[in-house]
Enzyme design. Sequence first.
Site, PDB file in Angstrom:
ATOM      1  N   GLU A 209       2.239   2.391 -13.584  1.00  0.00           N
ATOM      2  CA  GLU A 209       2.469   3.604 -12.990  1.00  0.00           C
ATOM      3  C   GLU A 209       3.718   4.427 -12.676  1.00  0.00           C
ATOM      4  OE1 GLU A 209       1.054   3.982  -9.058  1.00  0.00           O
ATOM      5  OE2 GLU A 209       1.396   1.884  -8.478  1.00  0.00           O
TER       6      GLU A 209
ATOM      7  N   ASP B  30       1.396  -5.944  -6.579  1.00  0.00           N
ATOM      8  CA  ASP B  30       2.521  -5.665  -7.575  1.00  0.00           C
ATOM      9  C   ASP B  30       3.658  -6.761  -7.910  1.00  0.00           C
ATOM     10  OD1 ASP B  30       1.611  -3.204  -6.932  1.00  0.00           O
ATOM     11  OD2 ASP B  30       3.280  -2.517  -5.346  1.00  0.00           O
TER      12      ASP B  30
ATOM     13  N   THR C 201       0.840  -8.742  -2.388  1.00  0.00           N
ATOM     14  CA  THR C 201       0.803  -7.415  -3.003  1.00  0.00           C
ATOM     15  C   THR C 201       0.146  -7.732  -4.301  1.00  0.00           C
ATOM     16  OG1 THR C 201       2.181  -5.796  -4.017  1.00  0.00           O
ATOM     17  CG2 THR C 201       3.272  -7.520  -3.532  1.00  0.00           C
TER      18      THR C 201
ATOM     19  N   GLY D   6      -0.720  -1.584   1.711  1.00  0.00           N
ATOM     20  CA  GLY D   6      -2.144  -1.644   0.937  1.00  0.00           C
ATOM     21  C   GLY D   6      -2.850  -2.794   1.160  1.00  0.00           C
TER      22      GLY D   6
ATOM     23  N   ARG E  80      -7.326  -3.421  -6.900  1.00  0.00           N
ATOM     24  CA  ARG E  80      -7.079  -4.397  -5.753  1.00  0.00           C
ATOM     25  C   ARG E  80      -8.270  -4.482  -4.982  1.00  0.00           C
ATOM     26  NH1 ARG E  80      -2.929   0.150  -2.688  1.00  0.00           N
ATOM     27  NH2 ARG E  80      -4.427   0.251  -0.921  1.00  0.00           N
TER      28      ARG E  80
ATOM     29  N   GLY F 126       1.348  -0.755  -9.685  1.00  0.00           N
ATOM     30  CA  GLY F 126       2.334  -1.748  -9.714  1.00  0.00           C
ATOM     31  C   GLY F 126       3.447  -1.069  -9.021  1.00  0.00           C
TER      32      GLY F 126
ATOM     33  N   GLY G 211       3.789  -6.586   2.069  1.00  0.00           N
ATOM     34  CA  GLY G 211       4.565  -6.631   0.906  1.00  0.00           C
ATOM     35  C   GLY G 211       6.186  -6.216   1.511  1.00  0.00           C
ATOM     36  N   ASN G 212       6.911  -5.625   0.543  1.00  0.00           N
ATOM     37  CA  ASN G 212       8.435  -5.443   0.708  1.00  0.00           C
ATOM     38  C   ASN G 212       8.406  -4.661   1.989  1.00  0.00           C
ATOM     39  OD1 ASN G 212       9.459  -6.656  -1.329  1.00  0.00           O
ATOM     40  ND2 ASN G 212       8.835  -5.033  -2.791  1.00  0.00           N
TER      41      ASN G 212
END
Length: 361
Positions: free
Chosen positions: A235, A140, A138, A13, A288, A183, A115-116
């Site tokens: 969320e 998050d 991120t 994202g 975002r 998140g 991110g991850n």
Amino acid sequence: MAKRRIGILTSGGDCPGLNATIRGVVRSCYHLMGADNVEIVGISEGFYGLINNHCKAMNPSDFYGILTRGGTILGTKRTPYKMMQIVEDDDIDKVKQMKQTYNKWELDCLLTLGGNGTHKTANLLSEEGLNIIGLPKTIDNDIWGTDVTFGFHTAVDIGTEVIDRIHTTAHSHSRVMVVEIMGNKAGWLALYTGIAGGSDIVLIPEIPFEPKKVAEIVRMRADDGKPGLVITVAEGAMDKEEALLKRKERAKKRAEAGEVTVTNRIADFVQEEAKIETRAVVPGHMLRGGSPSAYDRILATQFGARAAALVKMGKFGYMVAKKGSDITENKLSDIAGKSRLVDVDGEMVKTARSIGMYFGD
Ligand code: F6P
């Protein structure tokens, strides 16, 4: 000095600070190694672009004026890690193709901003022998090994403004406003925005809640003369019953009930039980969007500069990170496949509880 060819991609994202990070990397590389000794290759749409050879040699002018720009000048895409190692029917071996693109462009290294999921794939490519450096992006804030990711604090600022504005309606109408904050599986963003926005109740995945408790708190606050209040819901939040289920089972149960998240269910339940008019609000991707905050511009620049230093040192297979006030790095193999959730006994939860914020547990 031999010319270094540095590939850059953004994956997953989008979030504020991607361009600021790219700029930090590029400017530091030019500064450390000399602009004439560096060529930047931009890979569009993340690993999808690497698989499909969507690359172009970038000019210094491509990076002008991007510090404040939201999104990513390179474009991004989610390419699930699970799909990476599957060789498809038409014989597409994605790992092989990514290596081919890397070699075709004679890259000295590849910088992956994500991110991850991105760092899992980055680690895979590193294990395949490519020179990889990751940068933690991120909203998050859930990447293992770093105290903070770029994009997070801008999203906190946006979420806080949402809650500030929602308070107006909550108080004018004596309503309960339930605000859903992104998140993914982590509650960081909801927790920080809830604290900064002065939410009365914050529900996060790490602390499963009791719906009746939430309604009781709302009723109690109304009886104390505070009928208008804001509930911040991550969320990924779940009630205590749902917490006993596996993620897939929970998703299935929700899908059968026509739900994606728990937010509307909470709003309906609170209205019914506490007998107070309730509304649900979902700011979604607004969290975002747009320009990075000053904090994120600085963090992005620090991360970019550290990544450039790693390129110069030839230190690959790492993700840059912030620990305390230090900018450092972790081995990709140490962080891949892990995520960082809110510590339920940590300082931030303690602070929230100490000012009387409820988690509904
Ligand atoms: O990882 C960032 C994030 O915004 C999460 O908070 C959210 O769950 C997800 O991405 C949304 O993804 P998409 O943009 O693919 O709908």
